[in-house]
Design a protein around this motif. Sequence first.
Motif, PDB file in Angstrom:
ATOM      1  N   GLY A   1      24.403 -14.776  29.134  1.00 24.61           N
ATOM      2  CA  GLY A   1      23.275 -15.174  29.960  1.00 24.61           C
ATOM      3  C   GLY A   1      21.957 -15.229  29.220  1.00 24.61           C
ATOM      4  N   MET A   2      21.996 -15.015  27.896  1.00 23.19           N
ATOM      5  CA  MET A   2      20.773 -15.080  27.101  1.00 23.19           C
ATOM      6  C   MET A   2      20.950 -16.084  25.964  1.00 23.19           C
ATOM      7  N   ARG A   3      19.807 -16.492  25.403  1.00 21.45           N
ATOM      8  CA  ARG A   3      19.807 -17.306  24.198  1.00 21.45           C
ATOM      9  C   ARG A   3      18.824 -16.703  23.209  1.00 21.45           C
ATOM     10  N   ALA A   4      19.119 -16.881  21.915  1.00 27.36           N
ATOM     11  CA  ALA A   4      18.239 -16.385  20.853  1.00 27.36           C
ATOM     12  C   ALA A   4      18.049 -17.490  19.836  1.00 27.36           C
ATOM     13  N   VAL A   5      16.794 -17.819  19.553  1.00 27.67           N
ATOM     14  CA  VAL A   5      16.507 -18.882  18.586  1.00 27.67           C
ATOM     15  C   VAL A   5      15.464 -18.374  17.598  1.00 27.67           C
ATOM     16  N   PRO A   6      15.529 -18.803  16.336  1.00 30.87           N
ATOM     17  CA  PRO A   6      14.582 -18.335  15.322  1.00 30.87           C
ATOM     18  C   PRO A   6      13.148 -18.748  15.646  1.00 30.87           C
ATOM     19  N   MET A   7      12.208 -17.901  15.255  1.00 28.78           N
ATOM     20  CA  MET A   7      10.788 -18.184  15.418  1.00 28.78           C
ATOM     21  C   MET A   7      10.303 -18.967  14.205  1.00 28.78           C
ATOM     22  N   THR A   8       9.518 -20.026  14.461  1.00 30.89           N
ATOM     23  CA  THR A   8       8.971 -20.850  13.384  1.00 30.89           C
ATOM     24  C   THR A   8       7.488 -21.114  13.642  1.00 30.89           C
ATOM     25  N   GLU A   9       6.888 -21.760  12.666  1.00 28.02           N
ATOM     26  CA  GLU A   9       5.462 -22.166  12.746  1.00 28.02           C
ATOM     27  C   GLU A   9       4.535 -21.017  13.143  1.00 28.02           C
ATOM     28  N   PRO A  10       4.396 -20.011  12.296  1.00 29.12           N
ATOM     29  CA  PRO A  10       4.996 -19.911  10.968  1.00 29.12           C
ATOM     30  C   PRO A  10       6.303 -19.117  10.994  1.00 29.12           C
ATOM     31  N   ALA A  11       7.166 -19.386  10.012  1.00 32.85           N
ATOM     32  CA  ALA A  11       8.336 -18.537   9.796  1.00 32.85           C
ATOM     33  C   ALA A  11       7.859 -17.289   9.059  1.00 32.85           C
ATOM     34  N   ARG A  12       8.335 -16.153   9.465  1.00 32.54           N
ATOM     35  CA  ARG A  12       7.839 -14.912   8.868  1.00 32.54           C
ATOM     36  C   ARG A  12       8.986 -13.921   8.692  1.00 32.54           C
ATOM     37  N   SER A  13       8.965 -13.226   7.576  1.00 33.99           N
ATOM     38  CA  SER A  13       9.898 -12.128   7.363  1.00 33.99           C
ATOM     39  C   SER A  13       9.137 -10.976   6.727  1.00 33.99           C
ATOM     40  N   VAL A  14       9.607  -9.759   6.976  1.00 30.29           N
ATOM     41  CA  VAL A  14       8.935  -8.556   6.493  1.00 30.29           C
ATOM     42  C   VAL A  14       9.961  -7.685   5.770  1.00 30.29           C
ATOM     43  N   PRO A  15       9.655  -7.234   4.550  1.00 28.71           N
ATOM     44  CA  PRO A  15      10.629  -6.415   3.807  1.00 28.71           C
ATOM     45  C   PRO A  15      10.798  -5.036   4.427  1.00 28.71           C
ATOM     46  N   MET A  16      12.049  -4.617   4.517  1.00 35.12           N
ATOM     47  CA  MET A  16      12.396  -3.290   5.022  1.00 35.12           C
ATOM     48  C   MET A  16      13.171  -2.554   3.930  1.00 35.12           C
ATOM     49  N   GLY A  17      13.012  -1.247   3.890  1.00 34.53           N
ATOM     50  CA  GLY A  17      13.708  -0.530   2.836  1.00 34.53           C
ATOM     51  C   GLY A  17      13.885   0.945   3.116  1.00 34.53           C
ATOM     52  N   LEU A  18      14.652   1.577   2.237  1.00 38.46           N
ATOM     53  CA  LEU A  18      14.875   3.020   2.276  1.00 38.46           C
ATOM     54  C   LEU A  18      13.789   3.682   1.440  1.00 38.46           C
ATOM     55  N   VAL A  19      13.131   4.679   2.005  1.00 35.77           N
ATOM     56  CA  VAL A  19      12.013   5.341   1.337  1.00 35.77           C
ATOM     57  C   VAL A  19      12.323   6.828   1.212  1.00 35.77           C
ATOM     58  N   THR A  20      12.099   7.367   0.017  1.00 39.55           N
ATOM     59  CA  THR A  20      12.208   8.804  -0.219  1.00 39.55           C
ATOM     60  C   THR A  20      10.971   9.269  -0.979  1.00 39.55           C
ATOM     61  N   VAL A  21      10.755  10.571  -1.010  1.00 40.85           N
ATOM     62  CA  VAL A  21       9.619  11.142  -1.723  1.00 40.85           C
ATOM     63  C   VAL A  21       9.994  11.338  -3.186  1.00 40.85           C
ATOM     64  N   VAL A  22       9.071  11.021  -4.084  1.00 45.65           N
ATOM     65  CA  VAL A  22       9.297  11.260  -5.510  1.00 45.65           C
ATOM     66  C   VAL A  22       9.189  12.758  -5.771  1.00 45.65           C
ATOM     67  N   ARG A  23      10.300  13.360  -6.181  1.00 48.73           N
ATOM     68  CA  ARG A  23      10.340  14.785  -6.515  1.00 48.73           C
ATOM     69  C   ARG A  23      11.238  14.978  -7.726  1.00 48.73           C
ATOM     70  N   GLU A  24      10.877  15.948  -8.551  1.00 50.15           N
ATOM     71  CA  GLU A  24      11.692  16.284  -9.707  1.00 50.15           C
ATOM     72  C   GLU A  24      11.980  17.771  -9.713  1.00 50.15           C
TER      73      GLU A  24
ATOM     74  N   GLY B   1       0.781  -1.218   0.000  1.00 52.40           N
ATOM     75  CA  GLY B   1       0.000   0.000   0.000  1.00 52.40           C
ATOM     76  C   GLY B   1       0.819   1.276   0.000  1.00 52.40           C
ATOM     77  N   LEU B   2       2.134   1.168  -0.145  1.00 51.80           N
ATOM     78  CA  LEU B   2       2.982   2.363  -0.145  1.00 51.80           C
ATOM     79  C   LEU B   2       2.585   3.255  -1.316  1.00 51.80           C
ATOM     80  N   ALA B   3       2.332   4.507  -1.030  1.00 51.48           N
ATOM     81  CA  ALA B   3       1.804   5.425  -2.042  1.00 51.48           C
ATOM     82  C   ALA B   3       2.781   5.608  -3.198  1.00 51.48           C
ATOM     83  N   GLU B   4       2.225   5.962  -4.356  1.00 52.27           N
ATOM     84  CA  GLU B   4       3.043   6.116  -5.549  1.00 52.27           C
ATOM     85  C   GLU B   4       4.005   7.291  -5.456  1.00 52.27           C
ATOM     86  N   ASN B   5       3.746   8.223  -4.539  1.00 53.72           N
ATOM     87  CA  ASN B   5       4.649   9.360  -4.422  1.00 53.72           C
ATOM     88  C   ASN B   5       5.870   9.062  -3.561  1.00 53.72           C
TER      89      ASN B   5
END
Length: 309
Positions: free
Chosen positions: A254-277, A151-155
């Motif tokens: 003193g900590m542990r970190a393990v991947p989350m599964t069932e369901p495995a999920r990932s979300v796209p992250m990115g650099l966003v700028t405004v469309v300007r000319e 749903g990221l706007a076209e601008n």
Amino acid sequence: MLFRQLEYLVALSRERHFARAAQACHVSQPALSEAVRKLEDELGVPLVQRGRRYEGLTPEGERIVVWAQRLLADRDALKSEVGALRTGLSGRLRIGSVPTASGAVAQLTAPFCQAHPLVNVEVAADLRAEDVLRQLRDFELDAGVTYLHKGLAENFRAVPLYEERYVLLTGAADAPAHRTTATWAEAARLPLCLLTGSMQGRQVLDEVFAEAGVRPTPRVETDSVAALFAHVRTGGWTSIVPHTWLHVFGVPHGMRAVPMTEPARSVPMGLVTVVREPEPVLARALREVAGRTDVAAALDRLPGDSVPR
């Protein structure tokens, strides 16, 4: 019409208070009020609803603020463009980030600053996703690092950076040594410390919990990923954090970190700028850095032997 008058109007719209707007502009309140009044006379429309105190902008004022923001942004972009032609890129680059992605911003700022030593970078790292986009639209930011969605706007122009994955962060005593993954259903039964419900990072987690048919009931909520680590360190708490933050902290002792599964999920992250000319030179330079930087690979180079891949 002077740029200074437009700056005062934009500050008044942002601060919603004459005294605070004057302080932000480093002028007296009477000077700011008089400048706005002269702008009203020149444009021939009332801009401010005046009463015993600030009551907001008029409909005409709201529209003119949009133009003022754009004019001021174009002025700043023009000055940066001219400066780049004369002496190389200079000025101040403003980046906004959602908290879950703030650890990834350094993967861009380091090569950017190396390539453009005359530019100073300002990072706001605790913004909600909607605030990142709003401040981009209002020209208060040059770029943002946030969630990418259909749903990221076209601008807006986006450069994908990495996929955000999730790990269960627990005290070592709370996680059996043989455990290599954790399910969302299991996590829902643990004493959880999570991000607040108003943040998109938390909303993503709630969607995955719902997909697994469970609903978490965290007793502690915060707007800081670093605070999640701090609570788990005290013992007795468990959290779900983006894998990118393990690149920053590793898996603390003193900590542990393990991947989350069932369901495995990932979300796209990115650099966003405004469309300007024409595109502002600082935003264009950062996009070019993002395009040639393998952020995902850098974030997967995690410290420690027990860090999940």
